[in-house]
Structures are given as structure tokens and as C-alpha cells.
Scaffold this motif. Structure first.
Motif, mmCIF file in Angstrom:
data_model
loop_
_atom_site.group_PDB
_atom_site.id
_atom_site.type_symbol
_atom_site.label_atom_id
_atom_site.label_comp_id
_atom_site.label_asym_id
_atom_site.label_seq_id
_atom_site.Cartn_x
_atom_site.Cartn_y
_atom_site.Cartn_z
ATOM 1 N N ARG A 28 20.571 -15.646 32.693
ATOM 2 C CA ARG A 28 21.446 -16.949 32.980
ATOM 3 C C ARG A 28 20.309 -18.128 32.953
ATOM 4 O O ARG A 28 20.859 -18.903 32.359
ATOM 5 N N ARG A 29 19.392 -17.819 33.774
ATOM 6 C CA ARG A 29 18.435 -18.820 34.079
ATOM 7 C C ARG A 29 17.732 -19.237 32.649
ATOM 8 O O ARG A 29 17.477 -20.554 32.333
ATOM 9 N N PHE A 30 17.133 -17.998 31.958
ATOM 10 C CA PHE A 30 16.516 -18.318 30.622
ATOM 11 C C PHE A 30 17.470 -19.049 29.854
ATOM 12 O O PHE A 30 17.220 -19.891 28.991
ATOM 13 N N ARG A 31 18.927 -18.474 29.624
ATOM 14 C CA ARG A 31 19.716 -18.997 28.672
ATOM 15 C C ARG A 31 20.049 -20.573 28.825
ATOM 16 O O ARG A 31 20.235 -21.050 27.918
ATOM 17 N N ARG A 32 20.209 -20.994 30.201
ATOM 18 C CA ARG A 32 20.376 -22.426 30.455
ATOM 19 C C ARG A 32 19.157 -23.210 29.901
ATOM 20 O O ARG A 32 19.363 -24.282 29.439
ATOM 21 N N GLU A 33 18.093 -22.641 30.171
ATOM 22 C CA GLU A 33 16.698 -23.308 29.683
ATOM 23 C C GLU A 33 16.805 -23.557 28.258
ATOM 24 O O GLU A 33 16.689 -24.631 27.587
ATOM 25 N N MET A 34 17.345 -22.690 27.395
ATOM 26 C CA MET A 34 17.374 -22.577 26.288
ATOM 27 C C MET A 34 18.594 -23.579 25.568
ATOM 28 O O MET A 34 18.260 -24.083 24.477
ATOM 29 N N LEU A 35 19.810 -23.442 26.435
ATOM 30 C CA LEU A 35 20.819 -24.443 25.807
ATOM 31 C C LEU A 35 20.393 -25.998 25.874
ATOM 32 O O LEU A 35 20.705 -26.761 25.191
ATOM 33 N N VAL A 36 19.642 -25.929 27.015
ATOM 34 C CA VAL A 36 19.221 -27.564 27.111
ATOM 35 C C VAL A 36 18.444 -28.101 26.054
ATOM 36 O O VAL A 36 18.577 -29.269 25.426
ATOM 37 N N VAL A 37 17.563 -27.312 25.467
ATOM 38 C CA VAL A 37 16.645 -27.332 24.187
ATOM 39 C C VAL A 37 17.428 -27.695 22.879
ATOM 40 O O VAL A 37 17.267 -28.492 22.321
ATOM 41 N N GLU A 38 18.597 -26.644 23.103
ATOM 42 C CA GLU A 38 19.391 -26.605 21.866
ATOM 43 C C GLU A 38 20.213 -27.946 21.678
ATOM 44 O O GLU A 38 20.439 -28.775 20.779
ATOM 45 N N ARG A 39 20.691 -28.409 22.960
ATOM 46 C CA ARG A 39 21.431 -29.730 22.945
ATOM 47 C C ARG A 39 20.454 -30.842 22.550
ATOM 48 O O ARG A 39 21.175 -31.736 21.725
ATOM 49 N N ASP A 40 19.506 -31.031 23.181
ATOM 50 C CA ASP A 40 18.450 -32.105 22.785
ATOM 51 C C ASP A 40 18.242 -31.954 21.313
ATOM 52 O O ASP A 40 18.381 -33.124 20.778
ATOM 53 N N VAL A 41 18.012 -31.004 20.689
ATOM 54 C CA VAL A 41 17.796 -30.675 19.324
ATOM 55 C C VAL A 41 18.888 -31.416 18.424
ATOM 56 O O VAL A 41 18.829 -32.250 17.448
ATOM 57 N N PHE A 42 20.211 -31.095 18.794
ATOM 58 C CA PHE A 42 21.341 -31.494 18.108
ATOM 59 C C PHE A 42 21.697 -33.145 18.394
ATOM 60 O O PHE A 42 22.020 -33.705 17.398
ATOM 61 N N VAL A 43 21.487 -33.397 19.561
ATOM 62 C CA VAL A 43 21.801 -34.955 19.783
ATOM 63 C C VAL A 43 20.496 -35.900 19.014
ATOM 64 O O VAL A 43 20.853 -36.753 18.509
ATOM 65 N N SER A 44 19.093 -35.198 18.822
ATOM 66 C CA SER A 44 18.254 -35.765 18.093
ATOM 67 C C SER A 44 18.462 -36.137 16.758
ATOM 68 O O SER A 44 18.242 -36.976 15.989
#
Length: 522
Positions: free
Chosen positions: A477-493
Motif C-alpha cells: 500500500r505504501r509503495f502503491r500510493r507513491e506510484m499513484l501520486v506520480v501517475e496522477r501528476d503525469v496525467f495532470v501535466s
């Protein structure tokens, strides 16, 4: 109060049947209201109820769900419709009414024009959502409906003031319009920035959505108290908050989506039912000495409203391209005649027109007749244009299928970029070292990221992803949350860079939000 409760219950029942049968619920609700109108003869629409209770949240919800970037792209046609067409329709209907009723003061005739000039935001959004129109058409229609009330209500106030003898000149009217619009833009931007600053620091999905629920009422009242356009302020705040929503927490977005869907359904149900219920109070106030004459006037005003839109829309879309080389160079794809036809026919009026008509002072010359003509245009456009609109779209073979494929292709490419970035972040986390790290946890995380990418390509007929997955551990869960933060930033960018549309962004963020919500369960 009891009558409003009864209207709500009946309206929800009718809307539920319409949704189950696949019928157009707005039209069915209007017809139900017309049928029930003689049984509630004492109910007359309260203008303040519409303008202060129904209009702000419906405008705000539509603005949040709209795309600021697309509206920016189509600002010229939106401005020509929301300002130019409203003023043109006001003049046309004013002159037609004055010709039919020469004893009616010209200012009163123009007041009627301002009342029925703007197509209704509720009707436009309801139709656009259901029919799957091309995105460009939806953006133009929704953008028009978001801003045209501001133009119409300002013109309405000027015409009413002139008719009751307050001595306004055309220069005063133009100055009042400019002040109201410019003040609304400035105030809207200021309030939007303040609210965005507050929402970012709340960090509580329930509190944030409570603040957003109160926002349209608060900013509308604040704007009207300063005598600037409350409609423009609400729309600008909604567009700004909606544009920044992808950067909010996942819980805020999930809760916001549910809250506004329920509120939209409830308010739209009541609004369309109230339109039909006004038939009896309006008819009761008329003198039916010559019913055919009244019917003829109603038909003439209805025809003027429909024809004025066609006469304005066609040249306003094509003439700028003919006259400007810059427009031809920047807008390589000319509007199709099918889309122009659809925009020309999408002129359904709604409850805002009725609210403005009921707000006419009791001593106003010809008030009962103006109410009748307004009701005729509203009902006529909702039934005639509303009933024929789906058939027209099918006849012209207009759909958003090509956009759907393009969106899926863009989403797949964006998912690929996001997965690459999130896997790079996973490699960084693994390199830092974690106590008792199990290799299968990392493998699960890699599989999860790759599966999201593969599922996007599947929509285009690509590969298949793995099936089934074990319950994640705390490390997972901890690792996946970090990954989701990066994915979300990519989509917004990618959205900000205009490489994907807001519709694609909302779709992928919805999936990410649900995944993040599952990670928070334990």
C-alpha cells in the motif's frame, strides 16, 4: 412548503420512470407539470426561489464539469452566442412584439425579448449529456448556457427600468452592462483564488465538499449585493475550482462527484416540473376574448425566437473564417454544416425565463400577456425542439464515436507514460531498501502498473492483462500510493500540455481515486 414537497415526490417518481424506460426525463417532467397544473392552481413560481436557490448550484455544477481549456479554445463562438445572440434575439423579439402589440411600450417589448432570449443552462446540459454529441458542439452549447443568463438578466433589468420610467439612456445601459460583466469577472477570479487557497488547506474531503456545496450560494449573493453579475461570478469560480480539482485528494473528488450528481438530479427534476406547473396560473390571468389572436401572437413570438437563432448562428460561425486569415490559419478544420445545424436548433428555453417573467412588477404594462408569451416560448422550445432534437441528430448521423476512439488512444499513451514514471519511482524506493521486503510485493506492484496500461490498450483491441490479485500488504500500500501520486501528476501535466482532454483526465483519475480509496480501507 407542502406543495414543494409534493412536487419533489411526483417529479422524482416521473424522472425514475423516464430513466428506467430510456425516455427524455426533462420533457416528461414538463408534460407531467402541465397535466397536474389545474390541480395546484394556487402555486405561482417564486422568482427568488429560482434565481437564489436553483440557478447558482446548477450553474456551478455545470461549470465544474466543464473544461476551462476547451472553453478557452472555443471562446469566440461561445461569446458570439452568449452575448451577441442574446442581444440580437432581444431586439428581434422586441420588434416583433411591438408590431403585434403597438399599444405596448417598446421598452416592455424589449423586456420580453430579454426574458426569452437565453437558452436554458439546465436544458442544454441535460440534452448534451444524454445524446452523445461531439465534444466541440457540447462545449459551445454548455459554454453559451453558462454565460448567456448574465447578458439576458442585465438587458432585462435595463428594459424594466426603462419601461417603468427610470429614464435610462442607451449609454447608461451599455455602461451598466459593462460594469456588471467586468465586475463579475474580476470578483469571480478573486473569489476563485481565495476558495482554491482555502480548499487546499482543509485536507478533509467532507469539509471540502461542504464548503463547495455552499460556494455557489455564497458567491452569487455576494456578487448581487455588489451589483455585479452573480452568474458570471458563479461560473468563473466553478471553472477555476473544476480545473484544479485533479490536484485535490481522491476522497474529495469521489465525494464531490456523488454529491453533485444527486443534487443535479434533484434540482433538475423540480425545475422541469415547475415549468409545467405554471400553465394554470398564467392562463388564469388572461382575458380570453380572442383566443385565436393570443394563439397567433404566441406562435409568432415562438417562431421569432427560433428563426433569430438560425439567422445569427450560421453567419456568426462562418463569417469570421471568411473575413480573417488568422482564423483560417489557426482553425484548420472548418465547422461542418451538420454541427452548425445542431447548434442552430439547440435553443430550448427554461425556468430562468419564467422566473424573470414572474419577477416583472405587478403594475407593469401587459404583465399577464408577457407571462403568457414567455410560457409559450418556453413550452414550445422544450417540446418542439426538445422532441425533435434526438431525431435531428440521428438524421444527420452526428456522434462522438471518432472522439471516443481518439480519447482511448490518448488514454493508452498517457497510461504508458504514467506507468513508466511510476515504475521508475518504484525502482527508487526499492533501491533505498526496505526492511523485510518481499520480492513478490515488488512483482505485484509492477504487475498492477502494467495491468492499468494493458487495460487501456485493450479498448483499442490490444493485449490482455493478468487476472486476479492478492490483498496488498502494508508495504504494498505504501509503495502503491507513491506510484499513484506520480501517475496522477503525469496525467495532470499531460492535460495542462493539451496532450489529453479533460474528459480523459477525469476518466483515468476516477480509476486512480477508486484504487487509492481501496488502499485506505485498512
Amino acid at each position: 412548503m407542502l406543495q414543494m414537497l409534493a412536487v419533489s415526490v411526483v417529479g422524482i417518481a416521473v424522472a425514475a420512470v423516464a430513466r428506467r424506460k430510456g425516455w427524455p426525463s426533462p420533457l416528461l417532467l414538463v408534460l407531467a407539470g402541465v397535466v397536474l397544473s389545474p390541480f395546484v392552481p394556487g402555486y405561482e413560481l417564486d422568482p427568488q426561489l429560482v434565481l437564489l436557490v436553483f440557478l447558482p448550484p446548477l450553474l456551478y455544477s455545470a461549470a465544474i464539469d466543464s473544461s476551462y481549456l476547451r472553453l478557452k479554445d472555443f471562446r469566440r463562438p461561445v461569446a458570439l452566442l452568449s452575448v451577441g445572440l442574446v442581444l440580437f434575439t432581444t431586439l428581434v423579439i422586441g420588434w416583433v412584439t411591438h408590431l403585434l402589440l403597438p399599444q405596448l411600450p417598446l421598452a416592455a417589448a424589449f423586456a420580453l425579448g430579454a426574458i426569452v432570449a437565453p437558452p436554458d443552462a439546465v436544458a442544454a446540459v441535460a440534452v448534451a449529456r444524454r445524446l452523445g454529441l461531439p465534444r466541440k458542439v457540447v462545449t459551445i452549447l454548455v459554454g453559451e448556457s453558462l454565460f448567456n443568463d448574465a447578458t439576458a438578466l442585465t438587458a432585462y433589468r435595463v428594459a424594466i427600468a426603462a419601461a417603468v420610467g427610470q429614464g435610462l439612456t442607451w449609454q447608461d445601459a451599455a455602461l451598466d452592462f459593462a460594469r456588471s460583466a467586468a465586475g463579475g469577472v474580476v470578483m469571480g477570479l478573486a473569489l476563485a483564488w481565495v476558495l482554491a487557497w482555502v480548499l487546499v488547506r482543509l485536507r478533509d474531503a467532507l469539509v471540502e465538499n461542504t464548503v463547495m456545496l455552499l460556494t455557489p450560494f455564497a458567491v452569487y449573493l455576494a456578487a448581487e449585493s455588489l451589483h455585479v453579475s452573480g452568474v458570471i461570478v458563479v461560473v468563473i469560480v466553478g471553472l477555476y475550482i473544476g480545473h484544479r480539482m485533479p490536484r485535490a485528494g481522491f476522497g474529495t473528488r469521489l465525494l464531490s462527484d456523488a454529491v453533485w450528481r444527486v443534487l443535479d438530479f434533484f434540482l433538475e427534476t423540480i425545475v422541469f416540473a415547475l415549468i409545467g406547473l405554471q400553465m394554470w396560473p398564467i392562463m388564469r390571468g388572461l382575458e380570453w376574448g380572442d383566443g385565436w389572436k393570443l394563439a397567433g401572437m404566441a406562435l409568432a413570438v415562438f417562431a421569432a425566437a427560433v428563426i433569430a437563432r438560425v439567422v445569427w448562428v450560421v453567419p456568426s460561425i462562418y463569417l469570421p473564417r471568411i473575413l480573417s486569415k488568422k482564423i483560417r490559419r489557426t482553425e484548420t478544420h472548418a465547422p461542418t454544416w451538420q454541427n452548425v445545424t445542431i447548434v442552430s436548433w439547440a435553443g430550448m428555453r427554461g425556468v430562468v425565463s419564467l422566473a424573470a417573467a414572474f419577477a416583472i412588477p405587478e403594475t407593469f404594462p401587459g404583465r399577464d400577456l408577457l407571462l403568457f408569451l414567455t410560457f409559450s416560448v418556453v413550452i414550445g422550445t422544450l417540446l418542439v425542439q426538445g422532441l425533435t432534437f434526438p431525431a435531428l441528430i440521428r438524421r444527420l448521423k452526428v456522434s462522438n464515436e471518432r472522439e471516443t476512439y481518439t480519447d482511448n488512444l490518448a488514454e493508452a499513451a498517457a497510461q504508458q507514460a504514467a506507468a513508466t514514471a511510476s515504475l521508475a519511482r518504484l525502482d527508487e524506493l526499492v533501491a533505498d531498501g526496505v526492511d523485510e521486503l518481499h520480492r513478490e510485493v515488488v512483482d505485484q506492484l509492477r504487475t498492477r502498473a502494467e495491468r492499468r496500461t494493458l487495460s487501456a490498450w485493450e479498448r483499442l483491441g490490444g493485449g490482455t492483462g493478468p487476472e486476479g490479485e492478492e490483498t496488498p500488504s502494508s508495504v504494498y500500500r505504501r509503495f502503491r500510493r507513491e506510484m499513484l501520486v506520480v501517475e496522477r501528476d503525469v496525467f495532470v501535466s499531460l492535460r495542462d500540455e493539451r496532450r489529453i482532454d479533460d474528459e480523459v483526465l477525469r476518466r483515468v483519475l476516477h480509476e486512480i481515486d477508486f484504487e487509492e480509496a481501496t488502499l485506505e480501507r485498512d
